[in-house]
Every structure is written in structure tokens, then in C-alpha cells.
Scaffold this active site. Structure first.
Site, mmCIF file in Angstrom:
data_model
loop_
_atom_site.group_PDB
_atom_site.id
_atom_site.type_symbol
_atom_site.label_atom_id
_atom_site.label_comp_id
_atom_site.label_asym_id
_atom_site.label_seq_id
_atom_site.Cartn_x
_atom_site.Cartn_y
_atom_site.Cartn_z
ATOM 1 N N SER A 152 7.162 29.436 17.398
ATOM 2 C CA SER A 152 5.735 29.548 17.082
ATOM 3 C C SER A 152 5.502 29.489 15.580
ATOM 4 O O SER A 152 4.435 29.080 15.132
ATOM 5 C CB SER A 152 5.169 30.873 17.615
ATOM 6 O OG SER A 152 4.891 30.809 18.984
ATOM 7 N N ASP A 172 -4.580 29.008 19.815
ATOM 8 C CA ASP A 172 -3.766 30.213 19.827
ATOM 9 C C ASP A 172 -4.632 31.424 20.179
ATOM 10 O O ASP A 172 -5.566 31.300 20.964
ATOM 11 C CB ASP A 172 -3.069 30.382 18.470
ATOM 12 C CG ASP A 172 -1.697 30.995 18.606
ATOM 13 O OD1 ASP A 172 -1.622 32.213 18.868
ATOM 14 O OD2 ASP A 172 -0.686 30.280 18.458
ATOM 15 N N HIS A 196 -0.868 36.715 16.269
ATOM 16 C CA HIS A 196 -0.152 35.456 16.431
ATOM 17 C C HIS A 196 -0.951 34.263 15.916
ATOM 18 O O HIS A 196 -0.454 33.446 15.133
ATOM 19 C CB HIS A 196 0.195 35.263 17.912
ATOM 20 C CG HIS A 196 1.213 34.206 18.184
ATOM 21 N ND1 HIS A 196 0.889 32.879 18.375
ATOM 22 C CD2 HIS A 196 2.567 34.279 18.321
ATOM 23 C CE1 HIS A 196 1.987 32.185 18.615
ATOM 24 N NE2 HIS A 196 3.023 33.009 18.593
#
Length: 752
Positions: free
Chosen positions: A530, A147, A224
Site C-alpha cells: 500500500s 482509499d 491509510h
């Protein structure tokens, strides 16, 4: 450029990458490509790299040019390289007998306090249930997260109470900008690497400039990756919230698991590059990760003729070949059909649902519950109507076009005008906040917005009172497949059901970087597949800890066959979107993940790399290409005749066109009590006749595996509608159910 490989191999085993390069006439035509050569022939990585250099040398004419052209050498889990070359050179390279395929570089995009209580892993006051205790919270499992990096100071990555790092771990932490491996890595965060070669211009150590802050290191600059990693394996952190909402103890699915971060996504660039992802997956196989989690994806065209490139799939093939399950986000392009991404049969593809939690804001005349203040209430049609005259007021607006840019326009105007609150009514359900507004931005659904609108019209002086938070949990709050969650059918391989499983992915509270607005306390609530993918990753980590001998396919099967078609309170699961309906397998695969039952599924539908190679035979792959994926020293021969596309031993049956009676064989392996008797329960789709032979399966100490046949016929005329059912085996305790999807349609719509 595929060297006699069928077009849709790109969707299953992509390979070589290159980005545009500035310079002279020759340089302007040079791009980054990935060349995929299949399985490694040698255990010596240096020797594999030397072979790659030799191949490029024969292409460029000199070793110097070959080495300058090479970006990455993939030499651990599989063989290949990324290099700069022209289109002509790429075509030439694709003709080499050792090359499976050559493809340009592409980019992927990045696609909690209550979550794991909702899924039944805890009883009360953070008391773990049996699965967590048996798995020792996942302490010996290493989760690889691919990520945007990690914020190592987050309390979610503290290593208090953890034992030594597993001795099998070969990875490392890499120093970089504002990242000191000696200080920032520990017994929790045991690995941290970053991959950015795809963003360097050829022969120049510089990347595209941007005003956004970025760290040339594993450190996360956009939240994220930190959020995903903490959702999968974050430690216990008490008394956290998203500023106001969701107060409680945050923890990951496997709170004692070790985390290895592979930073492959960069906010200053185009996202997450093929070549970087592939290199990270190659390294992770060598490093010794036990599970791979990728909350990445690309929007796919809805037509099955697409040749969408997907490098994650071939990296995942080599990972599962070595016993490493790969969990991927299903995408955020729902609720339209044919939008699910990451669809190879060997990966676990995750859809997103809501939780049994909401922060309701009921309107009773002039009382709208929320935070403590009162203001005049007005309605506007567009953001241009928000002027300084609205200062101090609360404004209601309807969002008729789902666009984050329009929301940004509303926020900008509301901030300039000095509103006390902005309330946006849209198709999406839920309440969120934005720290740029004081005190809060509310997102409500059309039903709530319409009620409020009627109130505004009913009085000359509408007001709104926002008081202390009200939170509802439990059966009062319906679980739904999120509107944004991508849906099936599978546009690239219609015989493979996708998504596989669903998990909570709406308003998931997890770790953040501290300077993200609304996350000043280090935690933030985010939504997307996600967020649902690492929820399943955490569950898979626990299953790996309890069942170390299970294959990735067995884990995949256990998740699907034990999934719930209802929420934990027995209520049906619906879908969000324009047409609300009961969820079906194209919305949530097998259903909502049930960790406790997945740990004791009774039977599993197992498969290995050889089985997936048989699937590739059925799909029309050339034998030489399939063989290279396994062992290049072995000539692979497909069965003659080639198997049916329905032959792969999946925990589902999907028949995209039923022109005549079809018989499908499935094999189950007993992982429950040795002496077991299972009887079949058939829920036939509407207008479809199902016959299962035999109807009873008898297992004992000598019989571990048994096969059964499913014959499917229909009275439907040709149509484009899928009908759904299930086939369930039960011994009175275990309930092993697979979804069945059938459509009678002419195969003329498909070219494979």
C-alpha cells in the site's frame, strides 16, 4: 452466472454487486450483485441509467421495484449497475444478451522523508533533479486516490504556491460529517467524494454499528488513505518524523500534483466493496483524473484454477482505454509464490522493498542503542510470563509465529505490567515503535535477537541502555524485497509477469490522522505494498507531466525496462524471508523503479485497448463479450486462428511451459533520438537457448517502430523450476531491458 464467459474472465473484468439483506423469507435471499454491460453506448449518462432501469424493470416486473433495487448506475467510463436481487434473478439477468457477466459483491482490504532521495529525484537540501523540474513537480497532473479518505488539515495537502486548478477538472468536493468542501478543499485537494451505498441495508439508510469512529464524509478515520495520498502527491512539509524516527522533509513523489480522493474503504464495515470501487472509478474517468492509485487488494489462492473476482481490473481497462494509467498494490501475502494480486496486464502492479535507511540498535555488552534510558533486561518465552514483577524492566521475546494478534498480546501484557521497553525478535527486519509503551516497542530480526539472548545468558545482571537515535543511510544498508511483498508467478494468467515493478514500501513516513497512536505530530511510518504503490503513482504523475502523449502501456514499459536490478549504490537486491536469495522477476518484476531513467527510456513496448482485446481472444474470451468491452455497436471478431498468449506486446516474456521451441514477437517504438542504432544483449536463463532476430535495430525519421523475434529452446527436462534471464537493447546510452522467465513443464497443470 457468466453467460458463456470463461471462468477466469472474473479475474480480468468483474461486474455486479450485492450484500446480504435482513428481512423476510424473500429478503433473506436477496444480495447485492454487480452487472457489467461493457462500454457505454451513449454519451448521455441519464440515458444509460434509464437503460439500466428498463433492464431491471423487465426482471422485477415494475419500475418502482427496479429503482428501489438499484444501488449504483455506472454510466461514464463503462456501463453497468449494482442492484439487490436473488440468486435466481441474478442468473436470469446473466442470460440477457447485453450483459457480459453478473457477480456478487466482494470486499477488498487496504494493502516519506527518505524515499524520493533514495530514488534519485533530489540532490541535496530538497533540490529537485531534472525530472522534477521538467515536470514542474507534477503541478498539472491530477491523481485519483481510491482509499479510506483524507485528513484535509494535514500540511501535506497545503496549496501554497500552486496555480489555478486545471480547467479540465470536472470533479467536486462533497460535504459531509466534519467535512466542509469550502474550507477543506483547495488548489491541492481538488476533489473529495465518498461511496458507502454498499453498506446500507436495502431500503434503510443505516449501516452496521461499530464502536470505531467513522465519518460519513470523505474524512479519513483510519490513516491509510491520508498516508497513501500524501506519499503520491503530498506537498513539502519540513521537520517531520514518526515521533522519533526519520526526521526530515516529507513530500510526495509529485509534490505539486493535484489530489482527488475517492473514499471507498470503511473501517466499520468489511473493508472496500466492489460496487463502491467500481462507481468511484467510473466517476473518476468522468471527473478527469490523469492517474489512478489503488492500494487495495484481496488475497488470491495459489492455484491457477482460481476464479478470483477482481472488479478493479475491468474498471482499469476502461481507464487505460482513455489514457489513464492505473497503479495497484501487489499484495502483502509474501514471501510465498503465487500470491501476487491485481494481475491484469493493463495495470501496473507494485512490489515493496526496503529503503537504504535503518535505525540500528547494536548490542555491545550492556549497551543497546536507541532512546536515552537504562533498565534491567530479561527474556520471556511467551507474553503470559510478563507479570508485574517485570515493572520498569526491558523484556526480550521471540516471535515464532508471524501474527499481529500475538504482538497485540505482548503489547497488552507489557502495558499492564509497566515495562520500560518491549523488544520482539521476529523474521521481519526493522525497528518500529508503539505509543502505548513508554518509551518504545522495538522489532528486531532473529540475528539481533540471538545476539541479545547470548548476552543475557552471559551475565547474572543483564542491563540495556537505550540512548539517542542512530540512523544509517546509504550503501551500508542493503536493499531487499520486503518479506511481506506478494510474489509471482501469476496464478491467474501465467503468461503475464507480475509484479511489474518494485518501490520502497517499508517504514514509509507520510501524513496521518492526528489521533493515531504514534502519529501525534501528524506523520507516521507504515509498511506494505500500500505504501510502495503510491510511490510509483508519484513517479507516473511526473512521467505524465513530461510525456503527455505517452499511453499507459508506454509508461508501464518505461518503468519496467529502466528499472534497476541493483540498489542505487550498485549493490545487489536480495529478498527477505526464510530463504534469502538474490531477487528475481517474480519478486520485483523489472526491478527497483528508477524515475530519472524512466523519463528517457529510449524505446518503449507500446500497447492499446485493441491489443489487450487480442490478448482476451488468445485467452478464450467470447467475441461478443470482448466487443462489449469496446463498442457495443461494433461486432468484434477475433483473428483466426486466435493469437498466442505470448503475443501481447509486454515489456517482459514469461513462458510457463516450454514443450517445443517457441518464437515470440515484440515491437519497440523509438521515443529517443530520431537516428538511433540499437544492438541486442542476451542474458539467457540457465539451460535455455535464446536467439534474437534481427540483432540490430535501425531507427530514423521514417522508421519509428521495429519488430524483432525471440526464439526460445531448452535442454531442461520437465520440471517446476523457472529460470530467469533478460533481453536488452542498447544504443550505448539507453539500456532497454526486459525480464525473461522460462519453465519447461507440461501444460496439463493449466486449463487455459
Amino acid at each position: 452466472m457468466t453467460a458463456q464467459v470463461p471462468w477466469w474472465i472474473f479475474s480480468l473484468i468483474s461486474v455486479v454487486v450485492i450484500s446480504a439483506v435482513a428481512g423476510g423469507a424473500y429478503e433473506d435471499q436477496t444480495k447485492a450483485y454487480i452487472a457489467y454491460l461493457g462500454a457505454v453506448e451513449h454519451n448521455d449518462p441519464d440515458l444509460v441509467t434509464a437503460l439500466h432501469v428498463n433492464m431491471l424493470t423487465s426482471l422485477f416486473g415494475s419500475e418502482k421495484d427496479a429503482r428501489e433495487s438499484m444501488i449504483y448506475s455506472y454510466h461514464h467510463g463503462f456501463s453497468g449497475f449494482a442492484a439487490y436481487m436473488t440468486d435466481f434473478q441474478a442468473n436470469k439477468l446473466s442470460e440477457h444478451p447485453d450483459v457480459v457477466l453478473v457477480t456478487p459483491n466482494h470486499y477488498y482490504q487496504m494493502q516519506t522523508t527518505r524515499t524520493f532521495d533514495y530514488l534519485g529525484l533530489y540532490e541535496y537540501e530538497n533540490t529537485p533533479k531534472e525530472l522534477l523540474r521538467k515536470a514542474n513537480m507534477g503541478e498539472d497532473i491530477i491523481i485519483g486516490v481510491f482509499d479510506s479518505g483524507v485528513w484535509p488539515e494535514s500540511e501535506s495537502f497545503n496549496d501554497r504556491g500552486l496555480g489555478p486548478i486545471p480547467t479540465r477538472w470536472k470533479g467536486k468536493c462533497i460535504d459531509g460529517e466534519d467535512f466542509d468542501s469550502r474550507k477543506h478543499c483547495n488548489k491541492k485537494l481538488i476533489g473529495a467524494k465518498f461511496y458507502i451505498n454498499s453498506h446500507f441495508q436495502k431500503n434503510k439508510k443505516e449501516t452496521t454499528k461499530s464502536e470505531a469512529k467513522e465519518y460519513m464524509s470523505p474524512r479519513d478515520s483510519e490513516c491509510h488513505g491520508t498516508h497513501v495520498a500524501s506519499t503520491a502527491g503530498g506537498a513539502f512539509v519540513a521537520n517531520v518524523s514518526n515521533k522519533w524516527f526519520g526526521v526530515g522533509t516529507a513530500r510526495g513523489g509529485a509534490p505539486s500534483a493535484r489530489i482527488a480522493v475517492y473514499k471507498v474503504c470503511w473501517q466499520n464495515q468489511n473493508g472496500c466493496a466492489d460496487m463502491d470501487i467500481i462507481k468511484a472509478m467510473d466517476d473518476a474517468i468522468e471527473d478527469g483524473v490523469d492517474v489512478m492509485s489503488l492500494s487495495l487488494g484481496r488475497s488470491v489462492p495459489i492455484l491457477p484454477e482460481s476464479n478470483e473476482h477482481n472488479p478493479i481490473s475491468y474498471g482499469a481497462f476502461h481507464a487505460i482505454s482513455k489514457g489513464i494509467p492505473v497503479i495497484c498494490a501487489g499484495g502483502n501475502d509474501g514471501p510465498q509464490a503465487y500470491t501476487v494480486s491485481n494481475v491484469p496486464p493493463w495495470v501496473i502492479t507494485v512490489a515493496a522493498t526496503t529503503l537504504d535507511r535503518s535505525f540500528p540498535t547494536p548490542l555491545a555488552r550492556n549497551q543497546y542503542k536507541g532512546h536515552e534510558f537504562q533498565a534491567d533486561l530479561m527474556y520471556v518465552v511467551s507474553y503470559n510470563q510478563i507479570t508485574s514483577a517485570a515493572k520498569g524492566k526491558a523484556v526480550l521475546a521471540f516471535l515464532t509465529t508471524e501474527s499481529e494478534y500475538i504482538v497485540e498480546d505482548f503489547i497488552r501484557q507489557a502495558t499492564i505490567a509497566g515495562l520500560s521497553a518491549l523488544i520482539i525478535s521476529s523474521k521481519s527486519i526493522g525497528v518500529m515503535e508503539d505509543a502505548r509503551l513508554e518509551p518504545v516497542l522495538f522489532m528486531i530480526d532473529y540475528e539481533q535477537g540471538t545476539t541479545m539472548m547470548k548476552y543475557i545468558d552471559s551475565t547474572s545482571s543483564p542491563t540495556i541502555k537505550i540512548s539517542t537515535e542512530i540512523r544509517l543511510t546509504g550503501p551500508l544498508v542493503a536493499t531487499q524485497v520486503a518479506e511481506f511483498s506478494s510474489r509471482g508467478p501469476n496464478s491467474l494468467s501465467p503468461y503475464i509477469l507480475k509484479p511489474d515493478i518494485a518501490a520502497p514500501g517499508v517504514d514509509i513516513l507520510a501524513a496521518s490522522i492526528p489521533f493515531i497512536e504514534g502519529a501525534e505530530n501528524g506523520f507516521i511510518a507504515l509498511s506494505g505494498t500500500s505504501m510502495s504503490a503510491p510511490v510509483v503513482t508519484g513517479v507516473v504523475a511526473l512521467l505524465k507531466a513530461v510525456h503527455s502523449d505517452w499511453s499507459p502501456a508506454a509508461i508501464h514499459s518505461a518503468l519496467v525496462t529502466t528499472a534497476s536490478k541493483t540498489d542505487p549504490y550498485g549493490e545487489p537486491i536480495f529478498t527477505e524471508g526464510d530463504n534469502r536469495k538474490l531477487a528475481d522477476p517474480f519478486d520485483y518484476g523489472g526491478g527497483l523503479v528508477n524515475p530519472t531513467k524512466a523519463a528517457d527510456p529510449g524505446l518503449v513496448y507500446d500497447a492499446y485497448a485493441e491489443d489487450y482485446m487480442g490478448f482476451l481472444c488468445a485467452a478464450g474470451y467470447e467475441e461478443a463479450s470482448i466487443g462489449k468491452m469496446a463498442k457495443k455497436s461494433m461486432m468484434y471478431h477475433c483473428p483466426s486462428p486466435r493469437p498466442s498468449m505470448l503475443a501481447l506486446n509486454l515489456p517482459s516474456i514469461t513462458i510457463p511451459f516450454l514443450n517445443a521451441d517457441v518464437t515470440v514477437t515484440r515491437t519497440v517504438t523509438n521515443v529517443g533520438p530520431v537516428d538511433s542504432i540499437y544492438r541486442v544483449i542476451i542474458q539467457a536463463p540457465l539451460g535455455v537457448e535464446i536467439t534474437v532476430t534481427p540483432t540490430i535495430l535501425l531507427f530514423n525519421c521514417f522508421v519509428k517502430k521495429l519488430s524483432f523475434e525471440v526464439t526460445v529452446s531448452t535442454t531442461h527436462q520437465s520440471n517446476s523450476i523457472y529460470y530467469f534471464g533478460s533481453i536488452t537493447w542498447t544504443d550505448g546510452y539507453h539500456v532497454v531491458s526486459i525480464p525473461l522467465s522460462v519453465r519447461k513443464q507440461s501444460p496439463m497443470y493449466f486449463n487455459h
